[in-house]
Design a protein around this motif. Structure first.
Motif, PDB file in Angstrom:
ATOM      1  N   PHE A 239       0.729  -1.076   0.122  1.00 45.84           N
ATOM      2  CA  PHE A 239      -0.046   0.188   0.056  1.00 45.84           C
ATOM      3  C   PHE A 239       0.560   1.140  -0.083  1.00 45.84           C
ATOM      4  CE2 PHE A 239      -3.694  -3.064   1.184  1.00 45.84           C
ATOM      5  CZ  PHE A 239      -4.937  -1.844   0.139  1.00 45.84           C
ATOM      6  N   VAL A 240       2.265   0.885   0.721  1.00 44.05           N
ATOM      7  CA  VAL A 240       3.054   2.639   0.452  1.00 44.05           C
ATOM      8  C   VAL A 240       3.016   2.863  -0.838  1.00 44.05           C
ATOM      9  CG1 VAL A 240       5.443   2.994   1.068  1.00 44.05           C
ATOM     10  CG2 VAL A 240       3.463   2.458   3.152  1.00 44.05           C
ATOM     11  N   LEU A 241       3.929   1.472  -1.187  1.00 34.92           N
ATOM     12  CA  LEU A 241       4.661   1.861  -2.641  1.00 34.92           C
ATOM     13  C   LEU A 241       3.424   2.264  -3.928  1.00 34.92           C
ATOM     14  CD1 LEU A 241       6.810  -1.750  -2.833  1.00 34.92           C
ATOM     15  CD2 LEU A 241       7.405   0.840  -2.905  1.00 34.92           C
ATOM     16  N   GLY A 242       2.074   1.415  -3.470  1.00 35.94           N
ATOM     17  CA  GLY A 242       1.044   2.141  -4.091  1.00 35.94           C
ATOM     18  C   GLY A 242       0.828   3.227  -4.173  1.00 35.94           C
ATOM     19  N   PHE A 243       0.690   3.899  -3.345  1.00 38.07           N
ATOM     20  CA  PHE A 243       1.087   4.815  -2.394  1.00 38.07           C
ATOM     21  C   PHE A 243       1.937   6.589  -3.503  1.00 38.07           C
ATOM     22  CE2 PHE A 243       2.894   8.091   0.166  1.00 38.07           C
ATOM     23  CZ  PHE A 243       3.006   9.315  -0.129  1.00 38.07           C
ATOM     24  N   LEU A 244       2.799   5.774  -3.441  1.00 38.51           N
ATOM     25  CA  LEU A 244       3.726   6.343  -4.085  1.00 38.51           C
ATOM     26  C   LEU A 244       3.685   6.790  -5.427  1.00 38.51           C
ATOM     27  CD1 LEU A 244       7.457   4.683  -2.404  1.00 38.51           C
ATOM     28  CD2 LEU A 244       5.908   7.662  -2.127  1.00 38.51           C
ATOM     29  N   VAL A 245       3.246   5.893  -6.391  1.00 36.53           N
ATOM     30  CA  VAL A 245       2.847   6.184  -7.708  1.00 36.53           C
ATOM     31  C   VAL A 245       1.956   6.625  -7.969  1.00 36.53           C
ATOM     32  CG1 VAL A 245       2.370   4.518  -9.665  1.00 36.53           C
ATOM     33  CG2 VAL A 245       3.961   3.789  -7.646  1.00 36.53           C
ATOM     34  N   ILE A 246       0.769   6.380  -7.323  1.00 38.07           N
ATOM     35  CA  ILE A 246      -1.008   7.253  -7.351  1.00 38.07           C
ATOM     36  C   ILE A 246      -0.338   8.523  -7.315  1.00 38.07           C
ATOM     37  CG2 ILE A 246      -3.034   7.283  -6.715  1.00 38.07           C
ATOM     38  CD1 ILE A 246      -2.774   4.290  -6.504  1.00 38.07           C
ATOM     39  N   PHE A 247       0.216   9.105  -5.716  1.00 35.20           N
ATOM     40  CA  PHE A 247       0.203  10.429  -5.351  1.00 35.20           C
ATOM     41  C   PHE A 247       0.637  10.926  -6.549  1.00 35.20           C
ATOM     42  CE2 PHE A 247       2.499  13.651  -2.690  1.00 35.20           C
ATOM     43  CZ  PHE A 247       1.038  14.743  -2.716  1.00 35.20           C
ATOM     44  N   THR A 248       2.636  10.311  -7.178  1.00 40.98           N
ATOM     45  CA  THR A 248       3.671  11.198  -8.423  1.00 40.98           C
ATOM     46  C   THR A 248       2.061  11.543  -9.347  1.00 40.98           C
ATOM     47  OG1 THR A 248       5.424   9.976  -6.910  1.00 40.98           O
ATOM     48  CG2 THR A 248       5.278  10.818  -9.036  1.00 40.98           C
ATOM     49  N   ILE A 249       1.463  10.489  -9.892  1.00 41.52           N
ATOM     50  CA  ILE A 249       0.473  11.099 -10.892  1.00 41.52           C
ATOM     51  C   ILE A 249       0.075  12.485 -10.458  1.00 41.52           C
ATOM     52  CG2 ILE A 249      -1.232  10.337 -12.626  1.00 41.52           C
ATOM     53  CD1 ILE A 249       0.310   7.198 -12.283  1.00 41.52           C
ATOM     54  N   GLY A 250      -0.317  11.866  -9.431  1.00 39.87           N
ATOM     55  CA  GLY A 250      -1.576  13.149  -9.204  1.00 39.87           C
ATOM     56  C   GLY A 250      -0.972  14.728  -8.838  1.00 39.87           C
TER      57      GLY A 250
ATOM     58  N   VAL B   9      -4.697  12.701  -6.312  1.00 39.20           N
ATOM     59  CA  VAL B   9      -3.650  13.484  -5.301  1.00 39.20           C
ATOM     60  C   VAL B   9      -4.657  12.849  -3.844  1.00 39.20           C
ATOM     61  CG1 VAL B   9      -3.841  15.093  -3.397  1.00 39.20           C
ATOM     62  CG2 VAL B   9      -3.302  15.022  -5.900  1.00 39.20           C
ATOM     63  N   LEU B  10      -5.592  12.527  -3.402  1.00 41.18           N
ATOM     64  CA  LEU B  10      -6.653  12.341  -2.043  1.00 41.18           C
ATOM     65  C   LEU B  10      -7.020  10.579  -2.165  1.00 41.18           C
ATOM     66  CD1 LEU B  10      -9.607  14.849  -2.681  1.00 41.18           C
ATOM     67  CD2 LEU B  10      -7.488  14.998  -0.925  1.00 41.18           C
ATOM     68  N   VAL B  11      -7.302  10.025  -3.164  1.00 47.07           N
ATOM     69  CA  VAL B  11      -7.163   8.780  -2.549  1.00 47.07           C
ATOM     70  C   VAL B  11      -5.746   8.327  -2.939  1.00 47.07           C
ATOM     71  CG1 VAL B  11      -8.337   6.432  -3.363  1.00 47.07           C
ATOM     72  CG2 VAL B  11      -8.815   9.055  -3.563  1.00 47.07           C
ATOM     73  N   GLY B  12      -5.173   8.617  -3.406  1.00 46.42           N
ATOM     74  CA  GLY B  12      -3.391   7.983  -3.288  1.00 46.42           C
ATOM     75  C   GLY B  12      -2.989   8.470  -2.366  1.00 46.42           C
ATOM     76  N   GLY B  13      -2.896  10.098  -1.514  1.00 48.00           N
ATOM     77  CA  GLY B  13      -2.248  10.475  -0.846  1.00 48.00           C
ATOM     78  C   GLY B  13      -3.135  10.653   0.130  1.00 48.00           C
ATOM     79  N   MET B  14      -4.132   9.578   0.487  1.00 45.31           N
ATOM     80  CA  MET B  14      -4.896   9.347   1.678  1.00 45.31           C
ATOM     81  C   MET B  14      -5.619   7.846   2.015  1.00 45.31           C
ATOM     82  SD  MET B  14      -7.779   9.038   3.624  1.00 45.31           S
ATOM     83  CE  MET B  14      -7.918   9.654   5.501  1.00 45.31           C
ATOM     84  N   VAL B  15      -5.994   7.441   1.528  1.00 48.66           N
ATOM     85  CA  VAL B  15      -6.506   6.714   1.131  1.00 48.66           C
ATOM     86  C   VAL B  15      -5.558   5.199   1.306  1.00 48.66           C
ATOM     87  CG1 VAL B  15      -8.536   4.586   0.391  1.00 48.66           C
ATOM     88  CG2 VAL B  15      -8.834   6.796   0.240  1.00 48.66           C
ATOM     89  N   PHE B  16      -4.891   5.060   0.246  1.00 48.86           N
ATOM     90  CA  PHE B  16      -3.887   3.957   0.417  1.00 48.86           C
ATOM     91  C   PHE B  16      -3.173   3.829   1.478  1.00 48.86           C
ATOM     92  CE2 PHE B  16      -5.547   3.267  -3.778  1.00 48.86           C
ATOM     93  CZ  PHE B  16      -4.613   2.080  -3.842  1.00 48.86           C
ATOM     94  N   PRO B  17      -2.429   5.348   2.096  1.00 46.37           N
ATOM     95  CA  PRO B  17      -1.556   5.283   3.318  1.00 46.37           C
ATOM     96  C   PRO B  17      -2.770   4.628   4.446  1.00 46.37           C
ATOM     97  CG  PRO B  17      -1.246   7.306   1.963  1.00 46.37           C
ATOM     98  CD  PRO B  17      -2.371   6.938   1.341  1.00 46.37           C
ATOM     99  N   LEU B  18      -3.843   4.796   4.801  1.00 47.00           N
ATOM    100  CA  LEU B  18      -4.735   4.929   5.896  1.00 47.00           C
ATOM    101  C   LEU B  18      -4.626   2.842   5.569  1.00 47.00           C
ATOM    102  CD1 LEU B  18      -6.552   5.294   8.239  1.00 47.00           C
ATOM    103  CD2 LEU B  18      -8.637   5.918   5.977  1.00 47.00           C
ATOM    104  N   PHE B  19      -5.281   2.664   4.558  1.00 42.43           N
ATOM    105  CA  PHE B  19      -5.502   1.018   4.443  1.00 42.43           C
ATOM    106  C   PHE B  19      -3.414   0.471   4.671  1.00 42.43           C
ATOM    107  CE2 PHE B  19      -9.175   1.324   2.491  1.00 42.43           C
ATOM    108  CZ  PHE B  19      -9.987   0.616   2.727  1.00 42.43           C
TER     109      PHE B  19
END
Length: 845
Positions: free
Chosen positions: A368-379, A408-418
């Motif tokens: 989930f951390v790695l997924g966050f890095l990918v998604i938030f970077t795109i955002g 930004v919001l799902v990548g930056g918050m939801v993935f770190p939350l999970f």
């Protein structure tokens, strides 16, 4: 206390009786009384559970919307119902899920990370949580009764004015969300004071966990951002209910004022949500890499920098509203500059992973951390694109922006939350979630999210506008929308598997795993009943790595405060910078008063929404009585004297003035109040600039004669002198004073008189608040001052009652000190307001 390897404060293990005493003092209520609990472990779980429930509910609404948009010219939903669902979805995600979720994690995790027995105001936390739960559930239920608002989660004027949105639908948003924001501010006060004043001895600011830093910045941003939207909701609700024309252009108002106030809150809110999530990532990455975080100090600077820059970005959302070119250039540059501190954090995480030299563990939290890095970077990259004014002109209000803020919001918050759920679940419940199911959850959520939202970039570039409930066939949006809908359902399947795994895990018996990730921070100390642990002396940022015997030592009571020396709930208050022990807080236990206060406060706002004024006022009175009841026991006095906390250190059990944690809370509240007033001053001057033709003295009655503001100022100064004199005349312990209560009463009378004189001065001049925006703003100044005056009259009356009861004197004076410091601020605000409202028009007119 500077030795890196200090001697144990209590070399011998504590006797069993002391442990039994702590277990009794910190016992959690059972059965239905669980709702009276104030332990952060209990209310933190309630808080997280409620926030996650709102996430699920809003997610169901998102699926309904995506079903409607799956094919062109769909009639699955009517336009009105779609608008209600769209509004409630966005409102729930932003106001009822995102901010409360990270605040809940702060309530749950901060005391354990800081090795405190609890946060300093446990009943305030409990009040905020229950008020949020009651108010949030009632607001969400409006979707089932055709009472939900239809103006979008941003509620733009003039669409939401009474003329275009009749009925009570918009009022549920304005009063409900305004009330929930107040609840969030209460939580922020708790977090600021708790982080600064309840750290363990030795944990200076440079040794705090990154999550504590992120929560400190998070709470500080709430203090300055949320008052703007609270003022905006007040202005809009007053215009809807009483006709004061703040946003009506024909009477000198301006609909864009709402956007300024809303986005001054709204864009910082993105970072209010992101920064705690980034702090969680900064805790998980070192544990998985088994090495300290690279660039700790740079990360701290980046957190502070992000918080600072975020307040200069609100016009980023208003590039197409006719803003002058110079302003466009400034806000465009600021919008791009904020990417720098965010980039520092990303590079730090990558460097920490690289420094592990291939030993970075790939677990569900890691994924989930790695997924966050990918998604938030795109955002972040698309964020830089829309920060460019020419690009924003093309994609503004299209689905490109929808894709950007979800990344930004799902990548930056939801993935770190999970990631947080999987990482800290063993600490909170002593149970592990399934690693196998967790990988399915991650890949379904990651794939589903990208399938759903990445095509929206192209949908937006092809011109599909936001907020439409259907669209024509054959314009190039059909397949893209169908793919997005499929992705949304794939994402939902991942969430469903997580819920099933969570329920299965909670039904299993607890395990004995204490620190399954071999992390180095204090929340992984023995945590069966963590309030029975002694409080360690901290010498590094990763104390469990540097001192492997520390878990055994704190469990056996070898460190500070191994017992309950006052027979009550206690924790150590330390200095804000170096964390030197100063005194012991005696904290309250379970009770009903805070719960009743929360329920009746929520009822007050909700009954006002449907215009049941008398029942609403009755509930408001009950709420105030409940607040005073719980507050009465919060100043136990210095009767316990000094107590031994270990190592021969004796600390007092009482403090007042600037040393007191409650004084710090009052200062934080004053910052919030000042932010609200600054937002008012901005609104006053903004409307002056955009509508000078209706401003005094041009289109309004003559200004009141100077004798009126002079009289108000004299009353204010007289009241300030009276409250100062009352402080100097507090009697000694066990004595009574007649002069002191009289001076308090004079101070309260003068404050009320100053507000009344100001209102009367404008009324006798012929000015009415419904005449034009100038009149509305002038009377709004008195309304804000009247709020302060009412609060202070209650506080002063409370102080008088305590003195009569023999619970207020020269030493036991916290309740008076808090009233006095707020009175000083109120006097300053009133005097400044007199200059603004009476002096500025004379000079500028």
């Amino acid at each position: 206390m500077t030795d890196r390897r200090p001697q144990l404060p209590n070399p011998e293990p504590r006797p069993k009786g002391e442990v039994d005493e702590l277990l009794r003092v910190w016992a959690t209520p059972r059965g239905y009384k669980i709702v009276t609990a104030v332990n952060n472990t209990v209310i933190g779980l309630f808080y997280i559970g409620a926030a996650f429930l709102f996430f699920l509910l809003a997610g169901v609404l998102a699926l309904v919307m995506r079903t409607q948009l799956a094919v062109p010219e769909n009639d699955f939903l009517s336009q009105g119902l779609y608008n209600q669902i769209f509004t409630v979805h966005g409102t729930t995600m932003m106001f009822l899920f995102a901010v409360p979720a990270v605040e809940a994690l702060g309530v749950m995790l901060l005391p354990q990370m800081l090795a405190a027995r609890d946060l300093p105001f446990p009943r305030l936390s409990a009040f905020a949580i229950w008020a949020y739960v009651v108010g949030g559930l009632v607001f969400f239920s409006t979707i089932f009764y055709d009472l939900a608002p239809q103006g979008g989660w941003f509620m733009y004027t003039p669409l939401t004015l009474k003329e275009f949105s009749p009925g009570d639908n918009a009022d549920f948003w304005l009063l409900g969300i305004g009330f929930i924001e107040i609840s969030a501010i209460a939580g922020a006060i708790e977090i600021v004071v708790g982080t600064l004043r309840t750290r363990p001895p030795g944990m200076s600011l440079t040794k705090m966990p990154i999550f504590a830093w992120s929560m400190l910045v998070f709470a500080s941003m709430i203090m300055f951002a949320f008052p703007a939207v609270i003022l905006g909701t007040m202005l809009l609700e007053i215009e809807r209910s009483f006709g004061w024309p703040f946003f009506t252009a024909a009477k000198g108002g301006d609909p864009l004022l709402w956007q300024h106030l809303f986005w001054f809150f709204g864009h910082p809110e993105v970072y209010i949500i992101f920064l705690p999530a980034a702090g969680l990532v900064s805790m998980i990455v070192p544990a998985m890499a088994q090495r300290p975080l690279v660039g700790y100090r740079l990360i701290v600077v980046a957190l502070i920098g992000t918080g600072f820059f975020s307040f200069g970005l609100w016009v980023h959302h208003m590039f197409t509203t006719g803003i002058p070119s110079l302003s466009l250039a400034f806000f465009s540059a600021a919008s791009m500059a904020v990417a720098v501190p965010s980039g520092i954090q990303v590079f730090s995480w990558i460097a920490t992973i690289a420094a592990s030299r291939g030993r970075f563990r790939i677990t569900t939290p890691s994924l989930f951390v790695l997924g966050f890095l990918v998604i938030f970077t795109i955002g972040g990259l698309t964020g830089v694109m829309v920060a460019l004014v020419p690009v924003d002109f093309q994609v503004h209000d299209t689905y490109f922006v929808v894709a950007h803020f979800h990344y930004v919001l799902v990548g930056g918050m939801v993935f770190p939350l999970f990631a947080t759920f999987y990482y800290w679940m063993p600490m909170a419940t002593r149970r592990m979630l399934s690693e196998r199911a967790g990988r399915w959850v991650f890949w379904l959520m990651f794939a589903g999210f990208n399938i759903a939202f990445f095509p929206m970039h192209f949908t937006g570039l092809r011109g599909m506008p936001r907020r439409v409930w259907t669209y024509p066939e054959g314009v190039g949006w059909d397949m893209l929308n169908l793919v997005s809908t499929i992705g949304a359902y794939v994402f939902a399947l991942g969430v469903l598997i997580f819920v099933v795994d969570l329920v299965r895990s909670l039904r299993r018996p607890p395990t004995t795993v204490e620190n399954p990730w071999k992390a180095g921070t204090l929340e992984w100390l023995p945590n069966d009943v963590y309030s029975t642990r002694s409080i360690p002396f901290v010498t590094s940022r990763e104390p469990l790595w540097d001192r492997p015997a520390l878990p055994r030592e704190v469990s056996e009571g070898h460190h500070f405060l191994p017992n309950a020396p006052t027979g009550e709930r206690e924790t150590i208050v330390t200095s804000a910078i170096e964390a030197r022990p100063q005194y012991i807080i005696r904290m309250p236990g379970p009770g009903w008063a805070h719960l009743l206060a929360a329920i009746f406060t929520a009822a007050f706002f909700l009954l006002l929404t449907v215009k049941l004024v008398i029942p609403a006022l009755t509930c408001g009175v009950i709420a105030i009585i409940a607040c005073l009841t719980w507050t009465w026991s919060l100043d136990p006095g210095p009767s316990k004297g000094e107590v031994d906390i270990g190592a021969g250190i004796r600390l007092p059990t009482y403090a007042s003035g600037p040393s007191s944690h409650s004084w710090w809370a009052m200062i934080v509240l004053i910052f919030v109040t000042a932010s609200l007033y600054i937002a008012y001053v901005f609104s006053y001057l903004y409307l002056w600039v955009v509508s000078p033709d209706v401003w005094a003295p041009h289109g309004s009655p003559a200004l009141p004669a100077p004798v009126w503001p002079v009289g108000g100022a004299l009353l204010t100064i007289l009241g300030l002198l009276a409250i100062r004199a009352a402080g100097n005349r507090l009697p000694g312990p066990g004595r009574r004073s007649v002069a002191q209560p009289l001076l308090n009463a004079i101070a309260a009378f003068c404050l009320a008189g100053a507000v009344a004189v100001e209102i009367l001065s404008h009324w006798q001049s012929g000015l009415r608040p419904t005449d034009n925006a100038y009149g509305a703003m002038v009377y709004m100044q008195s309304a804000l001052n009247g709020q302060l005056a009412f609060a202070l009259i209650v506080m002063i009356g409370f102080a008088i009652a305590r003195m009569v009861a023999g619970k207020l004197d020269r030493v036991r004076r916290v309740s008076f000190d808090n009233a006095a410091v707020l009175y000083t601020y109120a006097a300053a605000q009133i005097l400044f307001g007199l200059v603004l409202v009476h002096g500025f028009p004379r000079v500028a007119g």
